[in-house]
Write a protein that holds these residues in place. Structure first.
Motif, PDB file in Angstrom:
ATOM      1  N   VAL A 114       0.860  -1.188   0.000  1.00  0.00           N
ATOM      2  CA  VAL A 114       0.000   0.000   0.000  1.00  0.00           C
ATOM      3  C   VAL A 114       0.897   1.239   0.000  1.00  0.00           C
ATOM      4  CG1 VAL A 114      -1.781   1.263   1.265  1.00  0.00           C
ATOM      5  CG2 VAL A 114      -1.799  -1.237   1.233  1.00  0.00           C
ATOM      6  N   PRO A 115       0.616   2.221  -0.852  1.00  0.00           N
ATOM      7  CA  PRO A 115       1.468   3.422  -0.897  1.00  0.00           C
ATOM      8  C   PRO A 115       1.673   4.038   0.482  1.00  0.00           C
ATOM      9  CG  PRO A 115      -0.110   3.459  -2.697  1.00  0.00           C
ATOM     10  CD  PRO A 115      -0.474   2.284  -1.845  1.00  0.00           C
ATOM     11  N   ARG A 116       2.900   4.476   0.730  1.00  0.00           N
ATOM     12  CA  ARG A 116       3.256   4.997   2.043  1.00  0.00           C
ATOM     13  C   ARG A 116       2.434   6.234   2.408  1.00  0.00           C
ATOM     14  NH1 ARG A 116       7.553   4.185   5.339  1.00  0.00           N
ATOM     15  NH2 ARG A 116       8.131   5.863   6.766  1.00  0.00           N
ATOM     16  N   GLY A 117       2.028   6.986   1.399  1.00  0.00           N
ATOM     17  CA  GLY A 117       1.243   8.188   1.664  1.00  0.00           C
ATOM     18  C   GLY A 117      -0.083   7.902   2.342  1.00  0.00           C
ATOM     19  N   GLN A 118      -0.663   6.723   2.098  1.00  0.00           N
ATOM     20  CA  GLN A 118      -1.913   6.357   2.757  1.00  0.00           C
ATOM     21  C   GLN A 118      -1.721   6.260   4.270  1.00  0.00           C
ATOM     22  OE1 GLN A 118      -4.883   5.804   1.164  1.00  0.00           O
ATOM     23  NE2 GLN A 118      -3.966   6.393  -0.787  1.00  0.00           N
ATOM     24  N   ARG A 119      -0.635   5.638   4.675  1.00  0.00           N
ATOM     25  CA  ARG A 119      -0.340   5.505   6.099  1.00  0.00           C
ATOM     26  C   ARG A 119      -0.065   6.871   6.727  1.00  0.00           C
ATOM     27  NH1 ARG A 119       2.445   0.907   8.311  1.00  0.00           N
ATOM     28  NH2 ARG A 119       2.875   0.374   6.131  1.00  0.00           N
ATOM     29  N   ALA A 172      -1.021   9.828   5.690  1.00  0.00           N
ATOM     30  CA  ALA A 172      -2.228  10.645   5.754  1.00  0.00           C
ATOM     31  C   ALA A 172      -3.126  10.224   6.912  1.00  0.00           C
ATOM     32  CB  ALA A 172      -2.995  10.549   4.432  1.00  0.00           C
ATOM     33  N   ALA A 173      -3.212   8.906   7.156  1.00  0.00           N
ATOM     34  CA  ALA A 173      -4.036   8.422   8.259  1.00  0.00           C
ATOM     35  C   ALA A 173      -3.468   8.873   9.602  1.00  0.00           C
ATOM     36  CB  ALA A 173      -4.124   6.898   8.206  1.00  0.00           C
ATOM     37  N   TYR A 174      -2.138   8.796   9.763  1.00  0.00           N
ATOM     38  CA  TYR A 174      -1.530   9.279  11.000  1.00  0.00           C
ATOM     39  C   TYR A 174      -1.723  10.788  11.162  1.00  0.00           C
ATOM     40  CZ  TYR A 174       0.790   4.834  11.938  1.00  0.00           C
ATOM     41  OH  TYR A 174       1.042   3.513  12.236  1.00  0.00           O
ATOM     42  N   ALA A 175      -1.697  11.503  10.043  1.00  0.00           N
ATOM     43  CA  ALA A 175      -1.896  12.953  10.111  1.00  0.00           C
ATOM     44  C   ALA A 175      -3.302  13.305  10.572  1.00  0.00           C
ATOM     45  CB  ALA A 175      -1.614  13.580   8.750  1.00  0.00           C
ATOM     46  N   LEU A 176      -4.260  12.428  10.322  1.00  0.00           N
ATOM     47  CA  LEU A 176      -5.632  12.647  10.783  1.00  0.00           C
ATOM     48  C   LEU A 176      -5.825  12.285  12.246  1.00  0.00           C
ATOM     49  CD1 LEU A 176      -7.621  11.321   7.688  1.00  0.00           C
ATOM     50  CD2 LEU A 176      -7.285  13.701   8.377  1.00  0.00           C
ATOM     51  N   THR A 232      -3.574   0.801  15.234  1.00  0.00           N
ATOM     52  CA  THR A 232      -4.576  -0.233  14.966  1.00  0.00           C
ATOM     53  C   THR A 232      -5.671   0.285  14.038  1.00  0.00           C
ATOM     54  OG1 THR A 232      -5.707   0.418  17.022  1.00  0.00           O
ATOM     55  CG2 THR A 232      -4.176  -1.438  17.132  1.00  0.00           C
ATOM     56  N   GLN A 233      -6.055   1.546  14.187  1.00  0.00           N
ATOM     57  CA  GLN A 233      -7.066   2.122  13.304  1.00  0.00           C
ATOM     58  C   GLN A 233      -6.536   2.254  11.886  1.00  0.00           C
ATOM     59  OE1 GLN A 233      -7.782   5.737  15.606  1.00  0.00           O
ATOM     60  NE2 GLN A 233      -9.805   4.970  16.224  1.00  0.00           N
ATOM     61  N   VAL A 234      -5.283   2.660  11.755  1.00  0.00           N
ATOM     62  CA  VAL A 234      -4.681   2.773  10.429  1.00  0.00           C
ATOM     63  C   VAL A 234      -4.651   1.406   9.746  1.00  0.00           C
ATOM     64  CG1 VAL A 234      -2.543   3.305   9.189  1.00  0.00           C
ATOM     65  CG2 VAL A 234      -3.312   4.785  11.049  1.00  0.00           C
ATOM     66  N   MET A 235      -4.280   0.389  10.508  1.00  0.00           N
ATOM     67  CA  MET A 235      -4.204  -0.955   9.946  1.00  0.00           C
ATOM     68  C   MET A 235      -5.582  -1.471   9.541  1.00  0.00           C
ATOM     69  SD  MET A 235      -1.919  -3.297   9.248  1.00  0.00           S
ATOM     70  CE  MET A 235      -0.533  -2.877  10.319  1.00  0.00           C
ATOM     71  N   ARG A 236      -6.568  -1.265  10.432  1.00  0.00           N
ATOM     72  CA  ARG A 236      -7.890  -1.839  10.204  1.00  0.00           C
ATOM     73  C   ARG A 236      -8.696  -1.073   9.159  1.00  0.00           C
ATOM     74  NH1 ARG A 236      -9.344  -1.686  14.996  1.00  0.00           N
ATOM     75  NH2 ARG A 236     -10.828   0.043  15.045  1.00  0.00           N
TER      76      ARG A 236
END
Length: 294
Positions: free
Chosen positions: A158-163, A165-169, A174-178
């Motif tokens: 999965v592109p690193r930007g997805q991770r 962006a999720a952390y930035a939110l 666990t939420q990022v993974m799920r």
């Protein structure tokens, strides 16, 4: 005329004629091979009444049915445990804690490199485990290790930007993974997961080496029966289509799950966003509050 392809030009009349000739020659070759195989089977008496006679007896039918149920039982247990094993150790290999990551890597690499038959025999002979659980344990350790690598590779694909962006939110790991990584990785991992489960289904046939009464073991008992003139080829012709059918059914089920996943709102990125109350780039009307202002 059909639209031109971006990869190659549309074949002309000579090329189409050459392709027809190649297709005809291939069909003739396949027909000749099948005819030769059929002739050899007839010539060696593989379709004789004596060899096919046992399959009409209720006892033989019950033996095959019992073996098929045992095969499905072993596969169901091994598939469930292998998936759980794979998820657990894939999470361990992705852990931020170095001891957990190293231990998970050691376990996965060891059982992935160990021959499956050696593990089954060791568990059955050295640990004196019952045949069913020795077979299930060997299949779980081997296939679970392979699936752990599949899960880990799918998550990392999965592109690193997805991770980020999720952390930035403000999401937790666990939420990022799920909610972010796993839904996107599922579609990429599904073909490999199903391929490994098909391997596990076929590897249940190794159970006959430790006297587990699965489908191949039942066929072996019939094929080595002197009363029926050793019907080895007829047994193969009965058992092989059943194995092929189960593998195709598993693949079709995965395809149906994949199609359903493509229609899922979660995997498409959520529901459509409602249009804004104010057109983009236009100031609000006099007397109106800007969007988001109370």
């Amino acid at each position: 005329m059909a639209a031109a392809s971006a990869l190659y030009d549309i074949p002309g009349p000579k090329t189409r004629g050459r392709h027809r000739l190649y297709s005809l020659l291939a069909l003739v070759g396949i027909a000749g091979l099948l005819s030769w195989v059929g002739y050899e089977l007839v010539d060696t008496g593989q379709f004789s009444y004596t060899k096919w006679n046992p399959f009409q007896y209720k006892g033989i039918q019950r033996l095959l049915w019992h073996g098929l149920l045992n095969t499905l039982k072993a596969f169901g247990l091994a598939a469930a445990f292998a998936l759980a094993f794979g998820v657990l150790f894939a999470a361990g290999r992705l852990s931020e804690h170095r001891p957990v990551r190293r231990f998970s890597t050691l376990v996965v690499e060891f059982f992935r490199a160990m021959p499956l038959l050696v593990m089954i025999f060791f568990i059955f002979v050295a640990m004196k485990v019952q045949p069913l659980w020795a077979l299930v344990a060997g299949l779980t350790l081997y296939n679970g290790s392979v699936l752990a690598e599949v899960f880990r590779a799918g998550i990392l694909a999965v592109p690193r930007g997805q991770r980020e962006a999720a952390y930035a939110l403000g999401m937790r790991k666990t939420q990022v993974m799920r909610h972010v990584l796993v839904p996107q990785a599922n579609r990429a991992m599904l073909p490999s997961i199903i391929s490994q489960l098909v391997v596990a289904l076929k590897d249940t046939s190794l159970g006959f080496l430790i006297t587990y009464e699965e489908f191949l073991h039942a066929g072996k008992l019939i094929a080595t029966n002197l009363d029926y003139d050793l019907p080895f080829i007829p047994v193969v012709m009965v058992i092989a289509p059943v194995y092929i059918g189960m593998c195709l059914l598993l693949s079709w089920s995965a395809y149906a799950v994949e199609r359903r996943g493509r229609r899922s709102v979660r995997l498409r990125g959520g529901p459509a966003v409602a249009p804004a109350g104010v057109p983009m780039g236009s100031p609000p009307e006099v007397g109106e509050h800007p969007v988001g202002q109370v």
